[in-house]
Design a protein around this motif. Structure first.
Motif, PDB file in Angstrom:
ATOM      1  N   ARG A  66       0.841  -1.211   0.000  1.00 23.26           N
ATOM      2  CA  ARG A  66       0.000   0.000   0.000  1.00 23.26           C
ATOM      3  C   ARG A  66       0.864   1.244   0.000  1.00 23.26           C
ATOM      4  NH1 ARG A  66      -4.229   0.067   4.795  1.00 23.26           N
ATOM      5  NH2 ARG A  66      -5.438   1.247   3.266  1.00 23.26           N
ATOM      6  N   SER A  67       0.369   2.253  -0.657  1.00 22.00           N
ATOM      7  CA  SER A  67       1.054   3.546  -0.634  1.00 22.00           C
ATOM      8  C   SER A  67       0.793   4.237   0.704  1.00 22.00           C
ATOM      9  CB  SER A  67       0.535   4.429  -1.765  1.00 22.00           C
ATOM     10  OG  SER A  67       1.143   5.697  -1.675  1.00 22.00           O
ATOM     11  N   THR A  68       1.785   4.969   1.202  1.00 18.97           N
ATOM     12  CA  THR A  68       1.563   5.752   2.427  1.00 18.97           C
ATOM     13  C   THR A  68       1.390   7.234   2.113  1.00 18.97           C
ATOM     14  OG1 THR A  68       3.945   6.030   2.737  1.00 18.97           O
ATOM     15  CG2 THR A  68       2.920   4.171   3.861  1.00 18.97           C
ATOM     16  N   VAL A  69       1.414   7.578   0.838  1.00 15.43           N
ATOM     17  CA  VAL A  69       1.277   8.998   0.445  1.00 15.43           C
ATOM     18  C   VAL A  69       0.370   9.095  -0.783  1.00 15.43           C
ATOM     19  CG1 VAL A  69       3.565   9.659   1.322  1.00 15.43           C
ATOM     20  CG2 VAL A  69       3.328   8.893  -1.050  1.00 15.43           C
ATOM     21  N   ASP A  70      -0.062  10.317  -1.083  1.00 14.12           N
ATOM     22  CA  ASP A  70      -0.705  10.604  -2.372  1.00 14.12           C
ATOM     23  C   ASP A  70       0.408  10.861  -3.378  1.00 14.12           C
ATOM     24  OD1 ASP A  70      -3.204  10.491  -1.214  1.00 14.12           O
ATOM     25  OD2 ASP A  70      -3.293  12.651  -0.838  1.00 14.12           O
ATOM     26  N   ALA A 115      -3.545   7.040  -4.329  1.00 11.51           N
ATOM     27  CA  ALA A 115      -3.849   7.828  -3.130  1.00 11.51           C
ATOM     28  C   ALA A 115      -3.305   7.088  -1.912  1.00 11.51           C
ATOM     29  CB  ALA A 115      -5.357   8.022  -3.000  1.00 11.51           C
ATOM     30  N   THR A 116      -3.220   7.774  -0.796  1.00 14.74           N
ATOM     31  CA  THR A 116      -2.736   7.173   0.455  1.00 14.74           C
ATOM     32  C   THR A 116      -3.559   5.933   0.784  1.00 14.74           C
ATOM     33  OG1 THR A 116      -2.156   9.349   1.255  1.00 14.74           O
ATOM     34  CG2 THR A 116      -2.333   7.621   2.903  1.00 14.74           C
ATOM     35  N   GLY A 117      -2.863   4.812   0.970  1.00 18.58           N
ATOM     36  CA  GLY A 117      -3.553   3.571   1.315  1.00 18.58           C
ATOM     37  C   GLY A 117      -3.928   2.736   0.111  1.00 18.58           C
ATOM     38  N   VAL A 127       6.872   4.902  -4.198  1.00 21.46           N
ATOM     39  CA  VAL A 127       5.874   5.903  -4.567  1.00 21.46           C
ATOM     40  C   VAL A 127       6.531   7.277  -4.469  1.00 21.46           C
ATOM     41  CG1 VAL A 127       3.593   6.865  -4.066  1.00 21.46           C
ATOM     42  CG2 VAL A 127       4.032   4.427  -3.640  1.00 21.46           C
ATOM     43  N   MET A 129       5.999  11.208  -4.012  1.00 24.39           N
ATOM     44  CA  MET A 129       4.969  12.105  -3.471  1.00 24.39           C
ATOM     45  C   MET A 129       4.518  13.094  -4.535  1.00 24.39           C
ATOM     46  SD  MET A 129       6.480  12.919   0.303  1.00 24.39           S
ATOM     47  CE  MET A 129       5.049  13.802   0.913  1.00 24.39           C
ATOM     48  N   ASN A 152       7.923   5.212   0.772  1.00 25.30           N
ATOM     49  CA  ASN A 152       6.517   5.648   0.764  1.00 25.30           C
ATOM     50  C   ASN A 152       5.520   4.512   0.539  1.00 25.30           C
ATOM     51  OD1 ASN A 152       7.311   8.317   1.249  1.00 25.30           O
ATOM     52  ND2 ASN A 152       7.596   8.706  -0.936  1.00 25.30           N
ATOM     53  N   LEU A 153       5.865   3.337   1.007  1.00 28.08           N
ATOM     54  CA  LEU A 153       4.886   2.235   0.926  1.00 28.08           C
ATOM     55  C   LEU A 153       5.032   1.322   2.138  1.00 28.08           C
ATOM     56  CD1 LEU A 153       6.588  -0.539   0.110  1.00 28.08           C
ATOM     57  CD2 LEU A 153       6.528   0.492  -2.151  1.00 28.08           C
TER      58      LEU A 153
END
Ligand code: AMP
Ligand code: MG
Length: 423
Positions: A66-70, A115-117, A127, A129, A152-153
């Motif tokens: 999962r991404s942790t950021v947009d 998107a985040t998540g 990812v 930002m 970022n994941l």
């Protein structure tokens, strides 16, 4: 020590530590849990309850990367060397939608909006930002900063690994623990049944709080304060009311009390003519009275007995003594009966002592203190007053322990203050 043991009832004073151990040992501590049983509750009902089995993760959390950021899912390699003056241009190959699995893998030189998540596609290992990109409008994304693999994941299983014991048996469940259970799909949890604790107030002078005391009478302070304290430790208080200083009445109340898992009597625990509790507890059965007198202030005349496998306490009548001895001596046992650790790590604060404190050697002392803030420093102010004055404990934030061997503490000394529970 007890009449059952053949001797008269005199104080043979033990330390707080010895008193705690002797009752826990008599109850079989260190062998099995002594909780009354197990019930299964919806997780919404489980806060503050004690988990009755290790909780094992049946699956990884998260179950997918999962991404942790947009931003944009990328292959990190494609961003190497990118900078403000020389961005890496990646082909925008689609948008990853929340709650949906990626439809296709990420190819070389491509990126996908996320998107985040959001779930990352196969082939993506980082990812970028949103803040570090620009969209020139020609179907590409300009990446102004490089990312390294894993940036970022969160990886599958990074939060919780399948097969891991996430929550141990005996855990007093807090909000994040219930979040863990929910993340794993548990909607119900096995928790220990709460111990029932009978509470008896003794004294000819006592009237219930709802009554106006006549001359020489006082309202029963201890029953409701002890009931709240019992509830705070996960017990179910059973208020058995006020018993006069009369052996038959006391014996009847104790018999009723022993239908619960623990009995707390307050008042009549000393060695005066009207102090009937020690004699009554000595006749309840084996092993009988384990402790009569603890080297602690406030609270010296404490009686602890075990009968029919149940702990029975005779606490001093003075309300401050009753609550402090509850905290020191009864609380660990209620926690044990609840299936929890009797001696949890306590939240404490450090403070400077606001004045000198004298203390008698040989007695462990618990001083009520209020706290003020002076800049970054907390100052502990002893609340003075006799142990019959309940308002002194109400004014205190917590307690400072003076060890038995100490003869006092000096103003300005750093002390550890333990909050009067439950916070
Ligand atoms: P005792 O431990 O029975 O000698 O009582 C010591 C003091 O505490 C006496 O002044 C009692 O009146 C008082 N006391 C005992 N039980 C209670 C109670 N339940 N609530 C308020 N005061 C109490
Ligand atoms: Mg009394």
């Amino acid at each position: 020590m007890s009449e059952a043991a053949g001797g008269p009832l005199f104080f043979k004073v033990v330390t707080v530590e010895e008193a705690r151990r002797s009752v826990l040992e008599a109850l079989g501590w260190s062998t099995a849990s002594r909780a009354r049983g197990v019930e299964e509750l919806a997780i919404e009902e489980c806060a503050g309850r004690v988990l009755a089995a290790d909780l094992v993760a049946p699956e990884d959390v998260p179950g997918f990367p999962r991404s942790t950021v947009d931003g944009y899912a990328v292959r990190a390699q494609d961003t190497y060397g990118a900078g403000e003056s020389l961005p890496a241009y990646l082909v925008l190959a689609g948008e990853l939608r929340m709650g949906e699995a990626p439809e296709k893998p990420l190819g070389q030189g491509e990126c996908m909006a996320v998107a985040t998540g959001g779930a990352l596609p196969e082939g993506a290992d980082a990812v970028v930002m949103l803040e570090h990109t620009e969209t020139p409008g020609d179907g590409t994304v300009a990446v102004m900063r490089p990312v390294s693999p894993g940036e970022n994941l969160v990886r599958p299983g990074e939060d919780i690994r399948e097969g891991q014991v996430v929550l141990p048996r005996g855990r007093v469940l807090r909000p994040p623990d219930l979040g863990v259970a929910a993340a794993l799909g548990y909607t119900r949890l096995p928790v220990y049944a709460r111990p029932r604790v009978a509470i008896i107030s003794t004294g000819d002078e006592l009237v219930p709080p709802g009554e106006k005391p006549g001359p020489g009478q006082v309202r029963d302070v201890n029953a409701c304060a002890l009931a709240a304290a019992v509830r705070g430790e996960g017990g179910i208080p059973r208020l058995l009311g006020i018993v006069p200083d009369d052996r038959d009445a006391l014996d009847r109340a104790l018999r009723e009390g022993l239908e619960s898992d623990c009995v707390i009597v307050s008042g009549g625990s000393s060695v005066g003519a009207r102090d009937l509790v020690a004699g009554a507890l000595a006749e309840l059965g084996e092993p009988g009275v384990l402790v009569h007198g603890v080297a602690v202030r406030p609270g010296k005349p404490v009686i602890i007995a075990v009968a029919r496998g149940k702990p029975v306490y005779g606490l001093p009548g003075h309300p401050v003594s009753a609550l402090v001895t509850f905290y020191l001596l009864v609380r660990p046992v209620i926690r044990y009966l609840a299936g929890a650790d009797p001696f949890p790590v306590e939240p404490t604060v450090r403070a400077r002592l606001g004045r000198n404190l004298a203390s008698r050697a040989g007695v462990e002392e618990y001083v009520r203190v209020s706290l003020t803030r002076e800049g970054a420093q907390l100052v502990a102010h002893p609340v003075l007053g006799k142990s019959g004055l309940i308002s002194t404990l109400a004014r205190a934030w917590g307690l400072v322990r003076i060890p038995a061997e100490a003869t006092g503490l000096a103003e300005g000394e750093e002390v550890e203050v333990v909050a009067i529970p439950p916070l």
